[in-house]
Scaffold this motif. Structure first.
Motif, PDB file in Angstrom:
ATOM      1  N   GLY A 273       0.801  -1.223   0.000  1.00 16.92           N
ATOM      2  CA  GLY A 273       0.000   0.000   0.000  1.00 16.92           C
ATOM      3  C   GLY A 273       0.832   1.270   0.000  1.00 16.92           C
ATOM      4  O   GLY A 273       0.298   2.375  -0.068  1.00 16.92           O
TER       5      GLY A 273
ATOM      6  N   THR B 239       2.330   1.562  -8.265  1.00 14.17           N
ATOM      7  CA  THR B 239       2.037   2.833  -8.933  1.00 14.17           C
ATOM      8  C   THR B 239       3.350   3.521  -9.299  1.00 14.17           C
ATOM      9  O   THR B 239       3.517   4.030 -10.411  1.00 14.17           O
TER      10      THR B 239
ATOM     11  N   GLU C 177      -2.404   9.764  -7.733  1.00 15.11           N
ATOM     12  CA  GLU C 177      -2.575   8.399  -8.236  1.00 15.11           C
ATOM     13  C   GLU C 177      -2.215   8.269  -9.718  1.00 15.11           C
ATOM     14  O   GLU C 177      -1.958   7.176 -10.204  1.00 15.11           O
TER      15      GLU C 177
END
Ligand code: GDP
Length: 300
Positions: free
Chosen positions: A112, A117, A281
């Motif tokens: 996480g 990403t 994001e």
């Protein structure tokens, strides 16, 4: 940057009061240093870092450079700025590339934190810089991790090296090693290895990361840390430093409105430079980290 909004406001207020003074007495300096100390602690900066920081600011603020300054208050702000740049690592540290490609970059961090990403962000950025990266799915712990990396790879327009579907759990160390060999053959000049994280620091995860490191001999091991995790940042960073020994830090989620102390503690506590900052994001929400720009944003 939302993360430092509160800290910025508090420091601005402290400096505003200081500016009403002409010459600064020792008690003016002490009052200011006390306010800075409180503001940093409230922003979740670790106690050790705060102590060292405020001691240095105090010593310099009581010294000659302020005494002789035409505008003593401004000189104190300048000192705080310089010391902030210092705890953020001083000079900008760029990503290191291997003399003989491929450059191997391994990502490590808790689940996480933003590793997958980041893999996509880094790949996209490297393509823009003229490189031909490949992403490697060495996170075989979570069923979705490989697919997630493939999605990110497609967005970045970069191929993903992954174990064949249906070949069982797979061995992440072997996948990483095979990927580097593949990159050599296929002339990918940068290999980005995404590794498994857990929700908390975990001996088995750390051992796996250490084994991947040993097998691939990376040029960079980037520790990805969520700037929103507050005081836990320091213990997590130390555990990863001991377990895998990273070469640089990536701060993620700097767009959040948490207090951001992690960002201000990690470089100083580990002695490792912050190389990139992630601010959202999207794959473009990412930039090389500049200690001086970050300090200016905080003091703006
Ligand atoms: P990993 O488990 O370390 O691979 O973490 P992921 O890359 O899967 O990211 C975990 C979550 O955080 C996802 O929902 C991401 O979209 C989100 N995320 C990653 N980086 C950032 C960032 O810089 N800002 C924000 N707001 N969210 C982020």
């Amino acid at each position: 940057m939302a993360t430092f909004g509160n800290l910025s406001d508090r420091l601005a207020e402290t400096f505003k009061q200081l500016r009403t003074k002409g010459k600064l007495s020792a008690s003016d300096v002490d009052g200011t240093v006390r306010e800075i100390r409180r503001a940093l602690l409230d922003a979740d900066v670790s106690l050790d870092v705060v102590k060292e920081f405020t001691a240095r600011v105090r010593e310099r603020a009581l010294g000659d450079e302020v005494n002789r300054a035409l505008n003593p208050a401004q000189q104190v702000v300048q000192i705080v700025n310089e010391e902030l740049v210092g705890i953020l690592g001083g000079q900008q540290r760029r990503l290191q590339f291997a003399k003989n490609p491929p450059t191997v970059i391994m990502l490590a961090g808790l689940q996480g934190a933003g590793k997958t990403t980041l893999a996509g962000k880094l790949a996209k950025w490297l393509v823009k810089e003229g490189h031909t990266p490949i992403l490697v799915a060495a996170d075989l712990q979570r069923p979705n991790a490989v697919t997630q990396l493939q999605v990110v790879g497609a967005q970045a327009g970069v191929p993903v090296f992954a174990p064949e579907p249906g070949t069982g759990v797979g061995d992440p160390v072997k996948v990483a090693r095979d990927a580097v060999a593949h990159a050599e053959r296929a002339l990918h000049d940068v290999v980005i290895i995404d590794t498994a994280g857990r929700l908390g620091v975990d001996a088995e995860m750390m051992k796996q990361a250490a084994n991947i490191r040993k097998a691939t001999n990376p040029d960079e091991v980037l520790f990805v840390i969520d700037a929103m995790i507050g005081q836990d940042a320091v213990t997590t960073a130390k555990a990863f430093q001991e377990g895998v020994d990273f070469t640089g830090v990536v701060l993620s989620k700097l767009d959040g409105d948490a207090r951001g102390g992690a960002a201000l503690s990690v470089a100083s506590v580990t002695g490792r430079p912050i190389i990139f900052a992630s601010t959202g994001e999207g794959l473009d929400d990412f930039e090389p980290f500049h200690p001086d720009r970050m300090a200016s944003r905080i003091l703006d």
